[in-house]
Design a protein around this motif. Structure first.
Motif, short mmCIF file in Angstrom:
data_model
loop_
_atom_site.label_atom_id
_atom_site.label_comp_id
_atom_site.label_asym_id
_atom_site.label_seq_id
_atom_site.Cartn_x
_atom_site.Cartn_y
_atom_site.Cartn_z
N GLU A 41 35.83 10.67 110.28
CA GLU A 41 35.01 10.31 111.65
C GLU A 41 34.67 11.63 112.19
OE1 GLU A 41 37.09 7.63 114.25
OE2 GLU A 41 37.63 6.37 112.28
N GLU A 42 33.50 11.52 112.78
CA GLU A 42 33.01 12.83 113.14
C GLU A 42 33.82 13.28 114.52
OE1 GLU A 42 30.24 14.99 113.19
OE2 GLU A 42 30.00 14.19 111.48
N GLU A 43 33.84 12.86 115.76
CA GLU A 43 34.53 13.66 116.57
C GLU A 43 35.32 12.56 117.60
OE1 GLU A 43 35.74 17.08 118.83
OE2 GLU A 43 34.76 17.21 116.92
N THR A 44 35.45 11.37 117.21
CA THR A 44 36.07 10.35 118.07
C THR A 44 37.57 10.48 118.07
OG1 THR A 44 36.06 8.82 115.98
CG2 THR A 44 34.34 8.53 117.35
N ASP A 45 38.26 11.14 116.95
CA ASP A 45 39.70 11.14 116.96
C ASP A 45 39.90 12.42 118.08
OD1 ASP A 45 38.66 12.86 115.14
OD2 ASP A 45 40.29 12.40 113.71
N LEU A 46 39.15 13.17 118.36
CA LEU A 46 39.35 14.45 119.14
C LEU A 46 39.09 14.16 120.53
CD1 LEU A 46 38.08 17.43 116.59
CD2 LEU A 46 40.61 16.30 116.97
N GLU A 47 38.67 12.95 120.83
CA GLU A 47 38.11 12.67 122.14
C GLU A 47 39.41 12.49 123.20
OE1 GLU A 47 35.57 8.97 124.22
OE2 GLU A 47 35.90 9.12 122.29
N VAL A 48 39.25 12.73 124.34
CA VAL A 48 40.33 12.79 125.23
C VAL A 48 39.92 11.38 125.86
CG1 VAL A 48 41.20 13.44 127.56
CG2 VAL A 48 40.44 15.17 125.94
N VAL A 49 41.00 10.60 125.87
CA VAL A 49 40.74 9.02 126.38
C VAL A 49 41.44 8.65 127.70
CG1 VAL A 49 40.35 8.06 123.95
CG2 VAL A 49 42.72 8.16 124.81
N ARG A 50 42.55 9.67 127.86
CA ARG A 50 43.30 9.41 129.18
C ARG A 50 43.69 10.82 129.69
NH1 ARG A 50 48.98 6.36 129.99
NH2 ARG A 50 48.93 6.37 132.35
N GLN A 51 43.73 10.92 131.10
CA GLN A 51 43.88 12.16 131.72
C GLN A 51 44.90 12.09 132.71
OE1 GLN A 51 40.73 14.58 132.76
NE2 GLN A 51 41.78 15.95 134.07
N LYS A 52 45.86 12.66 133.09
CA LYS A 52 46.99 12.53 133.85
C LYS A 52 47.08 14.18 134.63
CE LYS A 52 50.31 9.22 132.77
NZ LYS A 52 52.03 9.06 132.14
N SER A 53 47.52 14.10 135.90
CA SER A 53 47.93 15.14 136.40
C SER A 53 49.12 14.69 137.35
CB SER A 53 46.86 15.82 137.37
OG SER A 53 46.58 14.68 138.40
N PHE A 54 50.19 15.89 137.56
CA PHE A 54 51.59 15.47 138.18
C PHE A 54 51.87 17.00 138.44
CE2 PHE A 54 52.14 15.58 133.65
CZ PHE A 54 53.24 16.82 133.44
N ASP A 55 52.89 16.99 139.30
CA ASP A 55 53.52 18.33 139.90
C ASP A 55 54.60 18.57 139.29
OD1 ASP A 55 51.92 18.64 142.33
OD2 ASP A 55 52.85 17.00 143.49
N LEU A 56 54.78 19.74 138.70
CA LEU A 56 55.98 20.11 137.90
C LEU A 56 57.01 20.30 138.90
CD1 LEU A 56 54.11 22.63 135.65
CD2 LEU A 56 54.69 20.26 135.33
N LYS A 57 58.18 19.75 138.40
CA LYS A 57 59.44 20.04 139.16
C LYS A 57 60.00 21.16 138.64
CE LYS A 57 63.69 17.49 140.34
NZ LYS A 57 64.39 16.52 139.83
N PRO A 58 60.86 21.93 139.64
CA PRO A 58 61.84 22.95 139.06
C PRO A 58 63.04 22.39 138.67
CG PRO A 58 60.90 23.51 141.20
CD PRO A 58 60.56 22.24 141.03
N MET A 59 63.44 22.75 137.14
CA MET A 59 64.79 22.30 136.60
C MET A 59 65.05 23.24 135.36
SD MET A 59 63.24 18.96 134.79
CE MET A 59 62.24 18.11 136.03
N ASP A 60 66.24 22.79 134.93
CA ASP A 60 66.51 23.83 133.76
C ASP A 60 66.11 22.86 132.50
OD1 ASP A 60 68.53 21.75 133.53
OD2 ASP A 60 70.21 23.17 133.79
N SER A 61 66.19 23.33 131.29
CA SER A 61 65.96 22.65 129.87
C SER A 61 66.87 21.30 129.81
CB SER A 61 65.91 23.33 128.85
OG SER A 61 67.15 24.01 128.52
N GLU A 62 68.10 21.34 130.21
CA GLU A 62 69.02 20.12 129.93
C GLU A 62 68.46 19.02 130.93
OE1 GLU A 62 72.97 21.30 130.55
OE2 GLU A 62 72.97 22.50 129.06
N GLU A 63 68.24 19.08 131.90
CA GLU A 63 67.48 18.12 132.82
C GLU A 63 65.91 17.62 132.46
OE1 GLU A 63 66.31 17.13 137.60
OE2 GLU A 63 67.28 19.20 137.24
N ALA A 64 65.40 18.68 131.89
CA ALA A 64 64.25 18.35 131.42
C ALA A 64 64.35 17.20 130.21
CB ALA A 64 63.20 19.46 131.10
N ILE A 65 65.33 17.53 129.34
CA ILE A 65 65.43 16.69 128.20
C ILE A 65 65.89 15.30 128.66
CG2 ILE A 65 67.07 16.40 126.08
CD1 ILE A 65 67.00 19.43 125.76
N LEU A 66 66.78 15.17 129.52
CA LEU A 66 67.08 14.13 130.11
C LEU A 66 66.07 13.26 130.62
CD1 LEU A 66 70.48 15.21 131.90
CD2 LEU A 66 70.58 13.63 129.96
#
Length: 185
Positions: free
Chosen positions: A123-148
């Protein structure tokens, strides 16, 4: 193309080497000139007699990479060649579309490669189309908390700000069930 074929828990016999080179060399028909690339092939055999084939082909405009696991080494090589062909056709379609939009023709790919009738239509370009967009604030944390947090949300990746470095990081779940970390610079 230069072939670098390695085997893990398997001896790379001349027959296997010849089969890999024969199959991968068929990809050259998609290019206007055969790329001077190193084809890295890693063949693995596991205890349960499964064969895994990984192929990486870095060429100037893109990196082709695929991996396939199968009970039969030769079948895995066939499947991986098919995957790489699909990647090339998909990329070729994208490049040619962009070249038409900009008014110039791409010189990287051959235009009239005979297609196999059983090949899926790209298919031409349909599978590269952005179908949803989100924005959010990044919370400071360590990698273990991010995995949780990632696991609680049921996602396979999580973007966060590293509390120590104050940089944006991404943790992700790997295919083997373990976790990976991507750090920005």
């Amino acid at each position: 193309m230069n072939y670098n074929i390695r085997g893990e828990n398997i001896e790379v016999t001349p027959a296997i080497r010849e089969y890999v080179e024969k199959k991968i060399s068929k990809l050259a028909r998609y290019f206007t000139e055969t790329p001077n690339a190193s084809v890295n092939v890693n063949l693995k055999v596991y205890n349960d007699k499964k064969a895994k084939v990984e192929v990486t082909i870095p060429i100037p405009q893109l990196v082709l990479r695929a991996e396939e696991t199968h009970n039969d080494m030769y079948a895995a090589i066939d499947l991986i060649t098919d995957k790489l062909e699909r990647q090339i056709r998909k990329y070729k379609t994208k490049v040619n579309r962009k070249a038409r939009e900009k008014g110039r023709i791409s010189e990287l790919f051959v235009n009239n490669v005979p297609e196999h009738p059983e090949d899926p239509v790209v298919e031409e370009e349909t599978d590269l189309e952005v179908v949803r967009q989100k924005s959010f604030d990044l919370k400071p944390m360590d990698s273990e908390e991010a995995i949780l947090q990632m696991n609680m949300l049921g996602h396979n990746f999580y973007v966060y700000t590293n509390a120590e470095t104050n940089r944006t990081n991404v943790v992700y779940k790997r295919k083997d069930g373990r976790y990976g970390l991507i750090e920005t610079q």
